[in-house]
Design a protein around this motif. Structure first.
Motif, PDB file in Angstrom:
ATOM      1  N   UNK A  60       0.820  -1.217   0.000  1.00  0.00           N
ATOM      2  CA  UNK A  60       0.000   0.000   0.000  1.00  0.00           C
ATOM      3  C   UNK A  60       0.852   1.265   0.000  1.00  0.00           C
ATOM      4  N   UNK A  61       1.906   1.265   0.803  1.00  0.00           N
ATOM      5  CA  UNK A  61       2.769   2.445   0.907  1.00  0.00           C
ATOM      6  C   UNK A  61       3.498   2.721  -0.406  1.00  0.00           C
ATOM      7  N   UNK A  94      -4.805   1.106   0.958  1.00  0.00           N
ATOM      8  CA  UNK A  94      -4.377   2.186   0.078  1.00  0.00           C
ATOM      9  C   UNK A  94      -5.313   3.390   0.214  1.00  0.00           C
ATOM     10  N   UNK A  95      -6.609   3.130   0.263  1.00  0.00           N
ATOM     11  CA  UNK A  95      -7.581   4.224   0.368  1.00  0.00           C
ATOM     12  C   UNK A  95      -7.396   5.020   1.657  1.00  0.00           C
ATOM     13  N   UNK A  96      -7.108   4.357   2.733  1.00  0.00           N
ATOM     14  CA  UNK A  96      -6.858   5.058   3.996  1.00  0.00           C
ATOM     15  C   UNK A  96      -5.677   6.008   3.873  1.00  0.00           C
ATOM     16  N   UNK A  97      -4.619   5.542   3.223  1.00  0.00           N
ATOM     17  CA  UNK A  97      -3.443   6.380   3.058  1.00  0.00           C
ATOM     18  C   UNK A  97      -3.726   7.562   2.132  1.00  0.00           C
ATOM     19  N   UNK A  98      -4.475   7.332   1.068  1.00  0.00           N
ATOM     20  CA  UNK A  98      -4.809   8.406   0.133  1.00  0.00           C
ATOM     21  C   UNK A  98      -5.722   9.444   0.784  1.00  0.00           C
ATOM     22  N   UNK A 103      -6.938  13.067  -0.891  1.00  0.00           N
ATOM     23  CA  UNK A 103      -7.149  12.726  -2.297  1.00  0.00           C
ATOM     24  C   UNK A 103      -8.532  12.107  -2.504  1.00  0.00           C
ATOM     25  N   UNK A 104      -9.242  12.576  -3.518  1.00  0.00           N
ATOM     26  CA  UNK A 104     -10.572  12.071  -3.882  1.00  0.00           C
ATOM     27  C   UNK A 104     -10.443  10.671  -4.480  1.00  0.00           C
ATOM     28  N   UNK A 105     -11.326   9.747  -4.060  1.00  0.00           N
ATOM     29  CA  UNK A 105     -11.226   8.350  -4.479  1.00  0.00           C
ATOM     30  C   UNK A 105     -12.554   7.854  -5.035  1.00  0.00           C
ATOM     31  N   UNK A 106     -12.504   7.223  -6.209  1.00  0.00           N
ATOM     32  CA  UNK A 106     -13.646   6.529  -6.787  1.00  0.00           C
ATOM     33  C   UNK A 106     -13.311   5.054  -6.992  1.00  0.00           C
ATOM     34  N   UNK A 122     -16.950   1.576   1.663  1.00  0.00           N
ATOM     35  CA  UNK A 122     -17.508   2.894   1.342  1.00  0.00           C
ATOM     36  C   UNK A 122     -17.144   3.951   2.374  1.00  0.00           C
ATOM     37  N   UNK A 123     -16.787   3.529   3.565  1.00  0.00           N
ATOM     38  CA  UNK A 123     -16.390   4.484   4.595  1.00  0.00           C
ATOM     39  C   UNK A 123     -15.065   5.163   4.275  1.00  0.00           C
ATOM     40  N   UNK A 124     -14.314   4.604   3.313  1.00  0.00           N
ATOM     41  CA  UNK A 124     -12.976   5.111   3.019  1.00  0.00           C
ATOM     42  C   UNK A 124     -12.865   5.737   1.634  1.00  0.00           C
ATOM     43  N   UNK A 125     -13.989   5.858   0.913  1.00  0.00           N
ATOM     44  CA  UNK A 125     -13.933   6.398  -0.446  1.00  0.00           C
ATOM     45  C   UNK A 125     -15.012   7.454  -0.634  1.00  0.00           C
ATOM     46  N   UNK A 126     -14.903   8.178  -1.760  1.00  0.00           N
ATOM     47  CA  UNK A 126     -15.855   9.259  -2.030  1.00  0.00           C
ATOM     48  C   UNK A 126     -17.031   8.820  -2.886  1.00  0.00           C
TER      49      UNK A 126
END
Length: 238
Positions: A60-61, A94-98, A103-106, A122-126
């Motif tokens: 992820x990093x 990865x989403x947690x780090x972004x 950073x916006x995530x889809x 879904x708790x970690x993305x937009x």
């Protein structure tokens, strides 16, 4: 923890709003007749040595370190595939780090996951971009190899919490009842969503998918008009 990445696009204008960094993860539980990215379907365990050489591994990093230099030049990151949610633990990490970097995530998904996994993600993305291939479960199974029960349930959930950026359907005349799907979406409050209607194209399609009939421009317009009549306001023809 390792993720298996098939490809990355550092500048895309078609995978969500704005200019996006797109990550394609390896593996998909569907085997769609009209898949234009068949190299992403196999899980890593089933790849030949030659195929595996095209897949890259990241922690992820390490993946986030690849993305961060583009932070000031992109509108966000879109995860696709294959089916990116098959690598759920890696994806969430990865989403947690972004998100920590603002950073916006889809998530570009076929929707075939448990509701419990969806709620965790879904708790970690937009937002999500969701493929809706057919309303009829048997037709869906013919197209993909699996039924659509989870897909429809997950549409209802994501729409209820306003986490759907876009829904999409590949239009295949005389095979998929597109009007029935539009009726169902309209009845389940999907009319205000961005709805992408994609004309099936058999270029690059293999096997039984070559027998499917592409729609005419007139047919695409007729489906668009039907969706408008059912209350859809944001339709994109591809």
């Amino acid at each position: 923890m390792i993720g298996y990445i098939r490809n990355m696009i550092k500048n895309s204008a078609v995978d969500g709003p704005g200019n996006r960094f797109v990550v394609f993860l390896q593996g998909c539980q569907f085997n769609c007749l009209y898949c234009h990215n068949p190299e992403t379907i196999k899980s890593v365990k089933l790849l030949t040595a030659e195929e595996a050489s095209e897949v890259h591994t990241y922690s992820p990093e390490a993946l986030v370190d690849m993305i961060l230099p583009f932070k000031d030049y992109i509108s966000g990151v879109t995860f696709s595939g294959g089916e990116c949610t098959l690598q759920m633990e890696f994806l969430i990490a990865v989403c947690r780090l972004l998100k920590a970097e603002g950073i916006h995530i889809l998530i570009d998904t076929n929707g075939h996951m448990s509701l419990a996994h969806l709620k965790t993600l879904e708790a970690h993305v937009d937002g999500f971009m969701l493929d809706l291939k057919a309303l009829d479960s048997k037709i869906h199974k013919t197209l993909t190899g699996l039924d659509n029960k989870r897909v429809l349930e997950n549409f209802i959930y994501l729409n209820a919490i306003s986490k759907l950026y876009e829904i999409r359907t590949v239009i295949i005349p005389e095979f998929v009842d597109d009007q029935a799907l539009i009726d169902w979406l309209s009845a389940h409050e999907g009319c205000n969503l961005r709805y992408k209607l994609i004309a099936f194209r058999n270029h690059g399609v293999k096997g039984e998918g070559k027998k499917l009939k592409p729609p005419s421009t007139a047919y695409m317009r007729s489906i668009e008009n039907y969706a408008i009549q059912k209350g859809f306001k944001n339709i994109v023809l591809i």
